[in-house]
Design a protein around this motif. Structure first.
Motif, mmCIF file in Angstrom:
data_model
loop_
_atom_site.group_PDB
_atom_site.id
_atom_site.type_symbol
_atom_site.label_atom_id
_atom_site.label_comp_id
_atom_site.label_asym_id
_atom_site.label_seq_id
_atom_site.Cartn_x
_atom_site.Cartn_y
_atom_site.Cartn_z
ATOM 1 N N UNK A 1 -45.322 -47.326 11.792
ATOM 2 C CA UNK A 1 -44.147 -46.813 10.960
ATOM 3 C C UNK A 1 -42.873 -47.877 10.962
ATOM 4 N N UNK A 2 -43.287 -49.079 11.756
ATOM 5 C CA UNK A 2 -42.301 -50.066 11.739
ATOM 6 C C UNK A 2 -42.257 -50.833 10.380
ATOM 7 N N UNK A 3 -41.079 -51.118 10.061
ATOM 8 C CA UNK A 3 -41.021 -52.130 8.718
ATOM 9 C C UNK A 3 -39.938 -53.176 8.953
ATOM 10 N N UNK A 4 -40.115 -54.349 8.154
ATOM 11 C CA UNK A 4 -38.981 -55.366 8.242
ATOM 12 C C UNK A 4 -38.451 -55.287 6.903
ATOM 13 N N UNK A 5 -37.230 -55.517 6.703
ATOM 14 C CA UNK A 5 -36.397 -55.537 5.358
ATOM 15 C C UNK A 5 -35.902 -57.122 5.361
ATOM 16 N N UNK A 6 -36.260 -57.765 4.372
ATOM 17 C CA UNK A 6 -36.233 -59.083 4.377
ATOM 18 C C UNK A 6 -35.240 -59.294 2.961
ATOM 19 N N UNK A 7 -34.466 -60.472 3.092
ATOM 20 C CA UNK A 7 -33.591 -60.751 2.062
ATOM 21 C C UNK A 7 -33.775 -62.373 1.470
ATOM 22 N N UNK A 8 -34.821 -62.735 1.062
ATOM 23 C CA UNK A 8 -35.258 -64.028 0.656
ATOM 24 C C UNK A 8 -34.340 -64.857 -0.240
ATOM 25 N N UNK A 9 -33.668 -63.850 -1.384
ATOM 26 C CA UNK A 9 -32.955 -64.634 -2.215
ATOM 27 C C UNK A 9 -31.650 -63.785 -2.780
ATOM 28 N N UNK A 10 -30.477 -64.265 -2.503
ATOM 29 C CA UNK A 10 -29.312 -63.583 -3.192
ATOM 30 C C UNK A 10 -28.218 -64.638 -3.702
ATOM 31 N N UNK A 11 -27.871 -64.108 -5.158
ATOM 32 C CA UNK A 11 -27.059 -65.243 -6.027
ATOM 33 C C UNK A 11 -25.719 -65.168 -5.694
ATOM 34 N N UNK A 12 -25.264 -63.900 -5.197
ATOM 35 C CA UNK A 12 -23.597 -64.067 -4.900
ATOM 36 C C UNK A 12 -23.266 -64.037 -3.613
ATOM 37 N N UNK A 13 -23.917 -63.780 -2.425
ATOM 38 C CA UNK A 13 -23.570 -63.946 -1.172
ATOM 39 C C UNK A 13 -24.828 -64.671 -0.230
ATOM 40 N N UNK A 14 -24.493 -64.547 0.973
ATOM 41 C CA UNK A 14 -25.293 -65.197 2.050
ATOM 42 C C UNK A 14 -26.493 -64.282 2.173
ATOM 43 N N UNK A 15 -27.809 -64.910 2.459
ATOM 44 C CA UNK A 15 -28.867 -63.736 2.549
ATOM 45 C C UNK A 15 -28.512 -63.113 3.686
ATOM 46 N N UNK A 16 -28.987 -61.910 3.702
ATOM 47 C CA UNK A 16 -28.909 -60.841 5.168
ATOM 48 C C UNK A 16 -30.114 -61.340 5.873
ATOM 49 N N UNK A 17 -29.654 -60.970 7.580
ATOM 50 C CA UNK A 17 -30.716 -61.283 8.315
ATOM 51 C C UNK A 17 -31.739 -60.496 8.138
ATOM 52 N N UNK A 18 -32.946 -60.582 8.975
ATOM 53 C CA UNK A 18 -33.939 -59.634 8.818
ATOM 54 C C UNK A 18 -33.464 -58.565 9.553
ATOM 55 N N UNK A 19 -33.906 -57.245 8.991
ATOM 56 C CA UNK A 19 -33.483 -55.864 9.756
ATOM 57 C C UNK A 19 -34.926 -55.109 9.816
ATOM 58 N N UNK A 20 -34.998 -54.463 11.165
ATOM 59 C CA UNK A 20 -36.183 -53.774 11.478
ATOM 60 C C UNK A 20 -35.773 -52.409 11.204
ATOM 61 N N UNK A 21 -36.849 -51.752 10.839
ATOM 62 C CA UNK A 21 -36.670 -50.037 10.798
ATOM 63 C C UNK A 21 -37.670 -49.405 11.041
ATOM 64 N N UNK A 22 -37.622 -47.987 11.290
ATOM 65 C CA UNK A 22 -38.814 -47.268 11.754
ATOM 66 C C UNK A 22 -38.586 -46.205 10.748
ATOM 67 N N UNK A 23 -39.669 -45.888 10.068
ATOM 68 C CA UNK A 23 -39.652 -44.690 9.076
ATOM 69 C C UNK A 23 -40.491 -43.466 9.581
ATOM 70 N N UNK A 24 -39.803 -42.625 9.879
ATOM 71 C CA UNK A 24 -40.458 -41.345 10.286
ATOM 72 C C UNK A 24 -40.433 -40.132 9.579
#
Length: 400
Positions: free
Chosen positions: A195-218
């Protein structure tokens, strides 16, 4: 432009979607990308707030779906807690036979009618019949969607599929040039928590890329509940090194009987697997294996340490305790030999050796054939060889 400050980025979902911009949310099939988008939208419709560490503004949402189908979307919306009072802020259109190349006008009509803060297009491949690997076709489809997004000042999330191995989104590199923010949802195949996922932001044109965010989907289908929460980061085990693989080979091939065994078969097996001799030796030392040389010509022998020995960090067996009045490592020449050596006890004569386990005992003349295993107890037949050497020493000089 030079006289005024630029407008700040107007995030409606922190790090994912901003007003007037086109973002892409990519992920492999069945990893929860559509569910994540709808869950964030539902939080916005219900007044906004924090969801799994992601800030969401109050939103009016329009979902154009060509992949999940009405019944599944209905279940998800209800499981996320949306009820009748939220109906005005959450509109769903099931796009049957819709193609963004030809039906963009219909999409604009719906945008004008509902004026959403967030538009979700799910998924790009189901809403478009073009070739995602063709840069020209990609630009022909995505550029008008981006322009429409700017014109209506909405935030658009385009759901797309990742490659099967999870190494980024599918299709041409032109996709990243057309969209303005790339977000990827993934799960590690090594992670036992499904159920664990990671949300990554490898590229963003208009702002600093966000840090990795770890989620759990239940997902509790029986109770009709879907939830997202923060999760601890998953740290995969470091990949085994060459020395680690070589060590596994040594453990498999070297018998644990504490006896000396030729190292040649193990070294040859390591070489066949691509491990140089030095790598095999390093692995043996890390495992505590004792390394020595034996015989003439000498051969490399290995063994697991016994209770009475300590594994050495270099070639050689445990050092022989020095005997009182031990001689130098360099054997004396024949004509300077002690003339009284022949009168000494034979065993004492031969065992009076230097610290080095293979040094020639000082009482054996240079012209006598010497093997390291002539030491008492070194190998079967050693005592007989010791007696032969002692008898040779006892003969008068002229009789030799």
């Amino acid at each position: 432009m030079l006289r005024t400050e630029p407008e700040p980025v107007r995030w409606v979902i922190d790090g994912i979607a901003a007003r007037g911009t086109l973002a892409m949310l990519a992920g492999r099939a069945k990893e929860g990308k559509s569910l994540l988008a709808v869950a964030l939208a539902a939080r916005g419709v219900s007044g906004g707030g924090d969801l799994a560490g992601i800030g969401v503004s109050p939103l009016r949402v329009l979902v154009v779906d060509a992949e999940n189908g009405g019944p599944e979307l209905h279940r998800r919306v209800r499981a996320l807690g949306l009820r009748e009072e939220h109906a005005g802020g959450f509109e769903v259109y099931e796009a049957l036979g819709h193609d963004l190349r030809n039906d963009l006008g219909e999409l604009e009509t719906v945008l004008i009618e509902h004026r959403p803060d967030l538009l979700i297009l799910d998924s790009w491949r189901s809403l478009w019949g073009g070739d995602e690997n063709d840069p020209r076709e990609v630009a022909t489809c995505l550029d008008p969607i981006r322009n429409l997004t700017r014109e209506h000042d909405t935030a658009t999330i385009l759901i797309h599929h990742s490659r099967r191995d999870g190494s980024g989104y599918r299709g041409s590199g032109a996709i990243a040039a057309c969209v303005e923010n790339v977000v990827e949802l993934s799960r590690s195949d090594e992670d036992t928590d499904r159920r664990r996922r990671v949300l990554r932001n490898p590229a963003c044109r208009y702002d600093q890329e966000a840090d990795d965010r770890w989620l759990r989907i239940e997902a509790d289908r029986e109770r009709g509940i879907l939830s997202l929460a923060t999760a601890e980061a998953f740290t995969p085990a470091p990949p085994p090194t060459k020395v680690g693989y070589a060590g596994a080979l040594i453990e498999e091939m070297l018998p644990r009987d504490h006896a000396w065994h030729p190292a040649k078969p193990i070294l040859e097996a390591g070489e066949a697997d691509g491990f140089p001799i030095r790598t095999m030796q390093r692995a043996a030392r890390q495992l505590g294996v004792e390394l020595s040389r034996n015989g003439y010509p000498s051969v490399s022998v290995w063994r697991w340490p016994t209770r009475d020995t300590v594994a050495t960090a270099s070639f050689g067996v445990s050092p022989v305790s020095p005997v009182e009045n031990s001689k130098s490592l360099s054997p004396p020449s024949h004509d300077t030999r002690d003339t009284h050596d022949s009168e000494k006890d034979p065993v004492a004569t031969v065992s009076r050796v230097s610290d080095h386990p293979h040094a020639r005992p000082p009482d054996i003349p240079p012209d006598t054939h010497w093997l390291p295993d002539m030491l008492p107890g070194a190998a079967p037949g050693a005592a007989e060889r010791v007696a032969a050497v002692t008898a040779h020493n006892a003969k008068p000089e002229e009789a030799r």
